[in-house]
Design an enzyme around this catalytic site. Structure first.
Site, PDB file in Angstrom:
ATOM      1  N   ASP A 175      95.610  72.668 117.204  1.00 58.71           N
ATOM      2  CA  ASP A 175      95.093  71.511 117.940  1.00 58.71           C
ATOM      3  C   ASP A 175      93.588  71.637 118.172  1.00 58.71           C
ATOM      4  O   ASP A 175      92.847  70.655 118.055  1.00 58.71           O
ATOM      5  CB  ASP A 175      95.847  71.312 119.254  1.00 58.71           C
ATOM      6  N   ASP A 224      94.926  64.990 106.661  1.00 59.85           N
ATOM      7  CA  ASP A 224      94.623  63.572 106.832  1.00 59.85           C
ATOM      8  C   ASP A 224      93.388  63.375 107.706  1.00 59.85           C
ATOM      9  O   ASP A 224      92.596  62.455 107.478  1.00 59.85           O
ATOM     10  CB  ASP A 224      95.819  62.840 107.443  1.00 59.85           C
ATOM     11  N   TYR A 257     109.715  70.897 107.630  1.00 59.78           N
ATOM     12  CA  TYR A 257     110.185  69.859 106.722  1.00 59.78           C
ATOM     13  C   TYR A 257     111.428  70.287 105.945  1.00 59.78           C
ATOM     14  O   TYR A 257     112.184  69.452 105.452  1.00 59.78           O
ATOM     15  CB  TYR A 257     109.093  69.460 105.729  1.00 59.78           C
ATOM     16  N   LYS A 278     100.003  77.700 115.893  1.00 60.70           N
ATOM     17  CA  LYS A 278     100.181  77.490 117.338  1.00 60.70           C
ATOM     18  C   LYS A 278     100.916  78.689 117.922  1.00 60.70           C
ATOM     19  O   LYS A 278     102.023  78.593 118.447  1.00 60.70           O
ATOM     20  CB  LYS A 278     100.953  76.194 117.589  1.00 60.70           C
ATOM     21  N   ASP A 316      99.839  68.885 106.996  1.00 64.18           N
ATOM     22  CA  ASP A 316     100.012  67.457 106.763  1.00 64.18           C
ATOM     23  C   ASP A 316      99.047  66.662 107.631  1.00 64.18           C
ATOM     24  O   ASP A 316      98.351  65.751 107.166  1.00 64.18           O
ATOM     25  CB  ASP A 316     101.464  67.075 107.069  1.00 64.18           C
TER      26      ASP A 316
END
Length: 366
Positions: A224, A252, A140, A191, A248
């Site tokens: 993941d 959620d 970001y 990852k 992020d």
């Protein structure tokens, strides 16, 4: 006198902030002595001052002990082309300016709402986990970040994932410290199989773990796979620490396990200032500005109110008051009081009705 900067922002922000101001006033009536000042950030700031991150807001934030932010953004500002003029740039600006690197996002399933989750009751009942998201680094904020014309009618978009050792180390320490006060387990997600930043992330987290945190259990998981495990068996986790991008998304997912994004708060914390002893802090709901229901007075205020509850705990050391507020919310929910997003088709109350119920239960406890 403890001071709070209130940033109502956009969409449903003014409505849920009005509800939270009533809770602040309740505690003031009990002697808390909060001094509040209001400021602009996001789309409303752009409309009023031509920028989503006004200097006046920065000055007010500098003077405050903590900031409460409702939400920013909405379709009204979708046509703004300049990246740093979009409403979200105001939120990112606050995080970056005050180096609020540690984003604490709890996911808690209230017993009365276990059936409102899209998962089975037995999967989510008793859920109490924290997603700890690194907030000021990563993709970001990495440079270069651009869209460039490469000819022949083609364009190339570039976002850069960047992490330095110290950024990973400080968020890892925060995770281990949080876990020590909970169930003593940290799961680090990255990852590393496809990203160099993931390799460094794991190396630094493991090195930090060896620096006096061996009493905390440390596990690693690919992000993941972690997303899948959050849906399959969320109660296996205690504290999940991860980078800005994955945090992020994973937060959620965790939020939805509880039945509604409207239920969950967050805290974004900076380092403790050695001179003043203060820790910069921004408290905000996980949910967005919900423009589809803005102005209707039906938004769920619980995430905003519990964000203030986190401020009571992390910024002001008012642990008993924070616990009483959490218990009052649980009591109201146990009585069947619901806003529409968590009513599951049953009777519902509006924003102020939910707030009335919480305040009544709070009064009974204090």
């Amino acid at each position: 006198m403890p001071s709070l900067l209130l940033l109502a922002g956009d969409g449903i922000g003014p409505e849920i902030m009005a509800a939270t101001k009533r809770v602040i006033e309740f505690f003031n009536a009990k002697g808390a002595g909060f001094d509040t000042v209001e400021g602009l950030v996001g789309g409303c700031a752009y409309d009023a001052e031509g920028t989503p991150f006004p200097k006046s807001t920065v000055e007010k934030a500098e003077a405050a002990d903590a900031m409460l932010l409702a939400c920013v953004g909405g379709p009204k500002w979708d046509d703004i082309k300049e990246y740093d003029m979009r409403p979200e740039a105001g939120l990112l600006g606050l995080r970056k300016h005050f180096e609020l690197f540690a984003n604490i996002r709890p996911a808690i399933s209230y017993p009365a709402l276990a059936d409102s989750s899209s998962l089975k009751r037995e999967v989510v009942e008793g859920l109490d986990i924290i997603i700890l998201r690194e907030l000021t680094g990563g993709v970001y904020f990495g440079e270069p970040k651009t869209i460039e014309d490469i000819g022949n009618g083609q364009k190339r978009a570039i976002d850069t994932q960047v992490y330095d050792t110290y950024e990973i180390e400080r968020i890892a320490r925060a995770a281990f410290d949080l876990a020590r006060a909970r169930r003593g387990k940290v799961t680090s997600m990255e990852k590393r199989n496809v990203m160099k930043s993931g390799i460094l992330w794991r190396e630094v987290v493991e090195a930090t773990h060896r620096q006096g945190y061996e009493d905390v259990t440390l596990d690693h998981m690919l992000a993941d796979a972690g997303a899948m495990q959050l849906v399959r068996d969320p109660k296996q986790f205690d504290v999940v620490v991860t980078d800005n991008l994955f945090g992020d998304m994973l937060s959620d997912i965790a939020a939805q396990l509880t039945g509604s994004l409207g239920m969950l708060p967050s805290a974004s914390l900076g380092a403790v200032d050695e001179k003043t002893g203060r820790r910069r802090a921004l408290y905000e709901p996980v949910h967005g500005s919900a423009p589809d229901i803005a102005g209707q007075g039906i938004a769920n205020p619980i995430a905003m109110i519990t964000s203030f509850g986190m401020a009571l705990k992390y910024s002001f050391g008012m642990i008993a008051e924070a616990d009483a507020l959490d218990a009052a919310i649980a009591d109201a929910l146990a009585d069947g009081i619901r806003t529409a997003d968590i009513a599951m088709g049953g009777p519902s109350v509006d924003t102020m009705g939910m707030t009335d119920a919480i305040l009544a239960k709070l009064e009974a406890r204090l």
